[in-house]
Design a protein around this motif. Structure first.
Motif, PDB file in Angstrom:
ATOM      1  N   SER A 137       0.835  -1.202   0.000  1.00  0.00           N
ATOM      2  CA  SER A 137       0.000   0.000   0.000  1.00  0.00           C
ATOM      3  C   SER A 137       0.870   1.253   0.000  1.00  0.00           C
ATOM      4  O   SER A 137       1.801   1.366   0.809  1.00  0.00           O
ATOM      5  N   PRO A 138       0.593   2.207  -0.872  1.00  0.00           N
ATOM      6  CA  PRO A 138       1.370   3.452  -0.893  1.00  0.00           C
ATOM      7  C   PRO A 138       1.200   4.264   0.383  1.00  0.00           C
ATOM      8  O   PRO A 138       2.058   5.100   0.689  1.00  0.00           O
ATOM      9  N   ALA A 139       0.126   4.016   1.144  1.00  0.00           N
ATOM     10  CA  ALA A 139      -0.091   4.750   2.392  1.00  0.00           C
ATOM     11  C   ALA A 139       0.766   4.203   3.534  1.00  0.00           C
ATOM     12  O   ALA A 139       0.983   4.891   4.539  1.00  0.00           O
ATOM     13  N   LEU A 140       1.269   2.979   3.399  1.00  0.00           N
ATOM     14  CA  LEU A 140       2.016   2.325   4.484  1.00  0.00           C
ATOM     15  C   LEU A 140       3.469   2.784   4.520  1.00  0.00           C
ATOM     16  O   LEU A 140       4.136   2.861   3.484  1.00  0.00           O
ATOM     17  N   ASN A 141       3.968   3.085   5.714  1.00  0.00           N
ATOM     18  CA  ASN A 141       5.378   3.421   5.918  1.00  0.00           C
ATOM     19  C   ASN A 141       6.183   2.121   5.962  1.00  0.00           C
ATOM     20  O   ASN A 141       6.064   1.351   6.920  1.00  0.00           O
ATOM     21  N   PRO A 142       6.997   1.829   4.963  1.00  0.00           N
ATOM     22  CA  PRO A 142       7.733   0.559   4.933  1.00  0.00           C
ATOM     23  C   PRO A 142       8.764   0.434   6.051  1.00  0.00           C
ATOM     24  O   PRO A 142       9.250  -0.665   6.337  1.00  0.00           O
ATOM     25  N   GLN A 143       9.119   1.575   6.682  1.00  0.00           N
ATOM     26  CA  GLN A 143      10.100   1.545   7.766  1.00  0.00           C
ATOM     27  C   GLN A 143       9.449   1.303   9.135  1.00  0.00           C
ATOM     28  O   GLN A 143      10.158   1.114  10.132  1.00  0.00           O
ATOM     29  N   ALA A 144       8.133   1.322   9.207  1.00  0.00           N
ATOM     30  CA  ALA A 144       7.444   1.090  10.477  1.00  0.00           C
ATOM     31  C   ALA A 144       7.679  -0.340  10.938  1.00  0.00           C
ATOM     32  O   ALA A 144       7.764  -1.269  10.123  1.00  0.00           O
ATOM     33  N   SER A 145       7.797  -0.537  12.256  1.00  0.00           N
ATOM     34  CA  SER A 145       8.071  -1.879  12.783  1.00  0.00           C
ATOM     35  C   SER A 145       6.989  -2.881  12.392  1.00  0.00           C
ATOM     36  O   SER A 145       7.285  -4.044  12.114  1.00  0.00           O
ATOM     37  N   LEU A 146       5.739  -2.424  12.331  1.00  0.00           N
ATOM     38  CA  LEU A 146       4.651  -3.335  11.967  1.00  0.00           C
ATOM     39  C   LEU A 146       4.786  -3.852  10.543  1.00  0.00           C
ATOM     40  O   LEU A 146       4.296  -4.934  10.222  1.00  0.00           O
ATOM     41  N   ALA A 147       5.449  -3.090   9.685  1.00  0.00           N
ATOM     42  CA  ALA A 147       5.585  -3.499   8.285  1.00  0.00           C
ATOM     43  C   ALA A 147       6.381  -4.791   8.159  1.00  0.00           C
ATOM     44  O   ALA A 147       6.222  -5.530   7.184  1.00  0.00           O
TER      45      ALA A 147
ATOM     46  N   PRO B 104     -11.761   3.774  11.086  1.00  0.00           N
ATOM     47  CA  PRO B 104     -11.545   5.220  10.945  1.00  0.00           C
ATOM     48  C   PRO B 104     -11.341   5.954  12.256  1.00  0.00           C
ATOM     49  O   PRO B 104     -10.541   6.893  12.324  1.00  0.00           O
ATOM     50  N   GLU B 105     -12.030   5.526  13.308  1.00  0.00           N
ATOM     51  CA  GLU B 105     -11.952   6.249  14.580  1.00  0.00           C
ATOM     52  C   GLU B 105     -10.716   5.901  15.403  1.00  0.00           C
ATOM     53  O   GLU B 105     -10.481   6.497  16.461  1.00  0.00           O
ATOM     54  N   HIS B 106      -9.908   4.945  14.951  1.00  0.00           N
ATOM     55  CA  HIS B 106      -8.770   4.489  15.748  1.00  0.00           C
ATOM     56  C   HIS B 106      -7.434   5.113  15.345  1.00  0.00           C
ATOM     57  O   HIS B 106      -6.404   4.832  15.947  1.00  0.00           O
ATOM     58  N   PHE B 107      -7.440   5.953  14.337  1.00  0.00           N
ATOM     59  CA  PHE B 107      -6.195   6.630  13.948  1.00  0.00           C
ATOM     60  C   PHE B 107      -5.826   7.712  14.956  1.00  0.00           C
ATOM     61  O   PHE B 107      -6.691   8.333  15.582  1.00  0.00           O
ATOM     62  N   LYS B 108      -4.519   7.950  15.089  1.00  0.00           N
ATOM     63  CA  LYS B 108      -4.000   9.037  15.920  1.00  0.00           C
ATOM     64  C   LYS B 108      -2.914   9.778  15.133  1.00  0.00           C
ATOM     65  O   LYS B 108      -2.217   9.176  14.325  1.00  0.00           O
ATOM     66  N   PHE B 109      -2.790  11.077  15.420  1.00  0.00           N
ATOM     67  CA  PHE B 109      -1.710  11.849  14.811  1.00  0.00           C
ATOM     68  C   PHE B 109      -0.365  11.410  15.379  1.00  0.00           C
ATOM     69  O   PHE B 109      -0.245  11.021  16.544  1.00  0.00           O
ATOM     70  N   THR B 110       0.659  11.479  14.553  1.00  0.00           N
ATOM     71  CA  THR B 110       2.015  11.238  15.016  1.00  0.00           C
ATOM     72  C   THR B 110       2.977  12.028  14.133  1.00  0.00           C
ATOM     73  O   THR B 110       2.548  12.703  13.182  1.00  0.00           O
ATOM     74  N   GLN B 111       4.254  11.939  14.439  1.00  0.00           N
ATOM     75  CA  GLN B 111       5.254  12.683  13.671  1.00  0.00           C
ATOM     76  C   GLN B 111       5.726  11.862  12.471  1.00  0.00           C
ATOM     77  O   GLN B 111       5.679  10.630  12.481  1.00  0.00           O
ATOM     78  N   VAL B 112       6.184  12.558  11.445  1.00  0.00           N
ATOM     79  CA  VAL B 112       6.747  11.881  10.295  1.00  0.00           C
ATOM     80  C   VAL B 112       7.932  11.027  10.747  1.00  0.00           C
ATOM     81  O   VAL B 112       8.718  11.431  11.592  1.00  0.00           O
ATOM     82  N   GLY B 113       8.030   9.835  10.227  1.00  0.00           N
ATOM     83  CA  GLY B 113       9.077   8.893  10.637  1.00  0.00           C
ATOM     84  C   GLY B 113       8.574   7.922  11.679  1.00  0.00           C
ATOM     85  O   GLY B 113       9.033   6.774  11.737  1.00  0.00           O
ATOM     86  N   GLN B 114       7.636   8.377  12.530  1.00  0.00           N
ATOM     87  CA  GLN B 114       7.041   7.486  13.525  1.00  0.00           C
ATOM     88  C   GLN B 114       5.669   6.982  13.058  1.00  0.00           C
ATOM     89  O   GLN B 114       4.996   6.251  13.773  1.00  0.00           O
ATOM     90  N   HIS B 115       5.304   7.363  11.862  1.00  0.00           N
ATOM     91  CA  HIS B 115       3.966   7.051  11.375  1.00  0.00           C
ATOM     92  C   HIS B 115       3.883   5.633  10.809  1.00  0.00           C
ATOM     93  O   HIS B 115       4.884   5.054  10.380  1.00  0.00           O
ATOM     94  N   LEU B 116       2.687   5.106  10.796  1.00  0.00           N
ATOM     95  CA  LEU B 116       2.384   3.841  10.144  1.00  0.00           C
ATOM     96  C   LEU B 116       1.723   4.098   8.791  1.00  0.00           C
ATOM     97  O   LEU B 116       2.007   3.421   7.812  1.00  0.00           O
ATOM     98  N   ILE B 117       0.854   5.105   8.776  1.00  0.00           N
ATOM     99  CA  ILE B 117       0.079   5.446   7.578  1.00  0.00           C
ATOM    100  C   ILE B 117       0.220   6.944   7.290  1.00  0.00           C
ATOM    101  O   ILE B 117       0.249   7.750   8.210  1.00  0.00           O
TER     102      ILE B 117
END
Length: 366
Positions: free
Chosen positions: A245-255, A266-279
């Protein structure tokens, strides 16, 4: 009364509608059968009633095998989608009709019918004919008639589909109230997830003649057993992402964990900083209905939805970086079955801690 299916199959000619299904419906509860059109939910209801006979398998009411038992002897009440009221009879006569067929004395028939009318809040309509009633009132008459026989099981096939939106909400609450007051085991067939989740003690989700999951509404929403249930339950629908998925951060640990599809509501997303993001993605549209704000987000060709973000300053065209708590991320394998992220995540955490300890030891040695 408890209802149990053991390896029940239903075929119409060469078409398999139900394929060796097994389940137990708890006594004195309201259970919803939920699924898309053609999934087998109404067929299952009519097998319980006896109006259809199973191709193979066994059906039990408590410990009694009723697979071959005549519908009249099963002591079930059935409410159809079109109510099936007799137009030439008054409301009172419609409610009394099953008792008349059972040769119950007239005085007892009248007393029972009036008691049922009180229960369903139509006691002031007994002298009217069905054509003089609203859709909601006709539905109450149908329920009163079904309950007049004191059934062990009440079966309802899409009972609210002919009502407008406002009446649907009112009547589903009434059905819940009536079930709780009578304590009769009730099966409610619907394709509307809001109806099923709002009033049922348990929901059985079917698709293509197979049971996908049966659980209480909260578990069904939070812990779907497979990708079909996850996508079918919830509005707006769950967002799904793959490893490409183009929305997924390939460097995220979950990846790096063992999954094929991730699901995030939709209601479970939270803001985060670039680099720490999943999506990540760009807001394409902001939709506000009353107090509810929904963000439509685009990442290349991929579209997903975010809600419940406290971010009134955001505008269309803004880039956003998101994550979610591990407990709110659902993962599925290549077959669409749910898999746990906790074990893999724990292993990664242990590895990261070990690497950190080695680095600290090296620094101390230097």
């Amino acid at each position: 009364m408890q209802v149990r299916f053991e390896d029940v199959t239903m075929r119409f000619n060469d078409k398999v509608v139900l394929d060796r299904i097994n389940f137990t419906l708890p006594s004195q509860e309201l259970i919803s059968f939920l699924g898309p059109s053609g999934c087998g939910k109404s067929t299952t209801l009519y097998l319980i009633s006896g109006l259809l006979e199973a191709t193979s398998g066994h059906i039990y009411f408590d410990d009694q095998d009723v697979t071959k038992l005549d519908p009249v002897k099963r002591e079930v009440g059935l409410v159809f989608q079109n109510y099936a009221l007799y137009p030439h009879m008054t409301v009172l006569d419609n409610i009394m009709f099953p008792l008349k067929m059972a040769k119950v004395p007239k005085k007892e028939r009248v007393e029972t019918a009036k008691r049922m009318a009180e229960l369903t809040h139509i006691a002031d309509q007994l002298d009217k004919f069905p054509r003089q009633l609203s859709g909601g009132q006709q539905q109450r008459v149908a329920i009163s008639r079904a309950l007049s026989k004191s059934p062990d099981i009440l079966l309802m096939d899409e009972p609210l589909s002919n009502l407008d939106a406002r009446l649907r909400v009112e009547m589903r609450e009434e059905i819940r109230r009536i079930q709780q007051e009578t304590g009769v085991t009730t099966v409610f067939v619907t394709h509307d997830q809001e109806e099923a989740l709002s009033i049922a003690d348990h929901v059985m989700v079917l698709d293509k003649g197979e049971i996908q999951q049966m659980s209480d509404p909260v578990t069904l929403y939070r812990q779907p057993k497979n990708l079909f249930v996850a996508k079918f339950i919830g509005s707006p629908a769950i967002n799904t992402f793959t490893k490409t998925s183009p929305a997924l951060n390939p460097q995220a640990s979950l990846a790096g964990l063992n999954w094929t599809t991730l699901g995030i509501r939709p209601e479970h997303f939270k803001f985060t900083q670039v680099g720490q993001h999943l999506i990540q993605g760009v807001i394409s549209r902001i939709e506000q209905v009353g107090k509810d704000i929904t963000f439509h987000v685009q990442a290349d060709h991929e579209h997903f939805v975010v809600s419940d973000l406290n971010a009134t300053q955001l505008q269309a065209g803004d880039q956003i970086y998101l994550t979610a708590d591990l407990d709110h991320i659902q993962a599925f394998d290549a077959q669409g079955q749910a898999v746990s992220l906790n074990d893999s995540a724990g292993a990664i955490t242990d590895l990261q801690e070990s690497v950190s300890q080695v680095e600290e030891a090296d620094q101390a040695h230097e």
